[in-house]
Design an enzyme around this catalytic site. Structure first.
Site, PDB file in Angstrom:
ATOM      1  NE  ARG A 223      -4.273  -1.348  -0.049  1.00  0.00           N
ATOM      2  CZ  ARG A 223      -4.463  -2.327  -0.924  1.00  0.00           C
ATOM      3  NH1 ARG A 223      -3.492  -2.646  -1.763  1.00  0.00           N
ATOM      4  NH2 ARG A 223      -5.604  -2.994  -0.956  1.00  0.00           N
ATOM      5  CG  HIS A 271      -2.805   0.899  -7.083  1.00  0.00           C
ATOM      6  ND1 HIS A 271      -3.137   1.556  -5.936  1.00  0.00           N
ATOM      7  CD2 HIS A 271      -3.068  -0.420  -6.842  1.00  0.00           C
ATOM      8  CE1 HIS A 271      -3.580   0.698  -5.027  1.00  0.00           C
ATOM      9  NE2 HIS A 271      -3.551  -0.521  -5.561  1.00  0.00           N
TER      10      HIS A 271
END
Length: 308
Positions: A223, A271
């Protein structure tokens, strides 16, 4: 018994088609077309609507449309309401592909060759066998174990770290803060696959990076908030870290002037390491609905105390 989907509407249309084929008895709505809110029993969302527990007083299950739930404020979710994350086969397969690609790219010096190509420079670097490369994975959940299984086929020396003890064939397993530094010291390529919790926020800081051997490299697919950007830039500029593959950042997208865009030793992706696949995600959601109705254990149920 209405199901509401609140995420990417393009993928939502695929979910709707699959629900119509596999569970036509469950009315399917895409946000903001929710129908009578008191009829909603199931909610799948990337982010939860403000006050959803009041808006949907009869909701029975909440699904994250991703493999994690750090985008949810779990403190605002009623404690008795089950929350599931979708670590479904499509997400797992995508992460295995990306992490394997990234580790091999670093193992075979791809960032250096990309920069040499820009410079018009022809120079060979020594090729080291995989058996002499030490690859360690932070996080031994479903994704971490799947990645380690694939990397094992190349013959890397493998290690894994988590908060609880694991045993995994062909992998040296470490547990807890007390064993982390020992693993880092014996790591050439570090892969971060940790969930985001209060304990893992900013974990990839200067202290951790400096605990790696000089010349080690990083694959960050956990993350964004786990990575200290300046610490990585300092480590790269000093030569302590040789190169990095970064798929997640905070914020996303990065500002136009951020150094990650142009740094010659960073391979940056937006991402995309893995994405929920509608076909397998819907299968898992429907299986959990069936299990819930039958009073059976749920798959991917989030533990509130751990945060994942």
């Amino acid at each position: 018994m209405v199901f509401v989907y609140k995420a990417d509407p393009v993928r939502g249309a695929e979910w709707a088609r699959l629900f119509a084929a596999k569970a036509p008895e469950i009315p399917f709505h895409i946000w903001p077309d929710i129908g009578p809110p008191e009829r909603v029993r199931y909610l799948a969302a990337w982010t939860l609507p403000e006050g959803f527990e009041r808006q949907f007083p009869n909701v029975e299950l909440v699904f994250s449309t991703g493999a994690g739930v750090d985008q949810f404020d779990l403190s605002k979710v009623p404690p008795a309401l089950p929350v599931m994350r979708l670590a479904e086969p499509g997400v797992v397969a995508g992460m295995v592909e990306y992490a394997t690609m990234a580790v091999l790219a670093l193992h075979r010096d791809l960032p250096a060759y990309i920069e040499q190509q820009r410079q018009g420079k022809w120079a060979a670097h020594r090729v080291h066998p995989a058996a002499k490369r030490r690859v360690s994975v932070l996080g031994m959940g479903v994704l971490g174990r799947a990645v380690l299984t694939q990397l094992r086929s190349f013959g890397f020396q493998l290690a894994g770290w988590s908060r609880t003890r694991h045993e995994f064939e062909g992998v040296t397993c470490y547990v807890g803060e007390g064993e982390l530094l020992g693993m880092l010291a014996a790591t050439d390529v570090l892969v971060c696959l940790l969930p985001l919790t209060s304990e893992t926020r900013n974990i990839l800081d200067a202290k951790l990076l400096n605990a790696l051997p000089c010349g080690a490299s990083l694959v960050h697919v956990g993350r964004g908030a786990q990575l200290d950007h300046q610490a990585l830039l300092d480590a790269l500029d000093s030569g302590w870290i040789s190169s990095a593959v970064v798929d997640v950042t905070a914020p996303e997208p990065l500002p136009a002037n951020h150094r990650f865009w142009s740094h010659p030793r960073i391979l940056l992706t937006p991402h995309i390491a893995s994405m929920t696949q509608p076909e397998t995600a819907v299968d898992l959601v429907l299986e959990n609905i069936r299990r819930h109705q039958a009073g059976e254990p749920l798959v991917g149920l989030v533990s509130r105390d751990r945060g994942y």
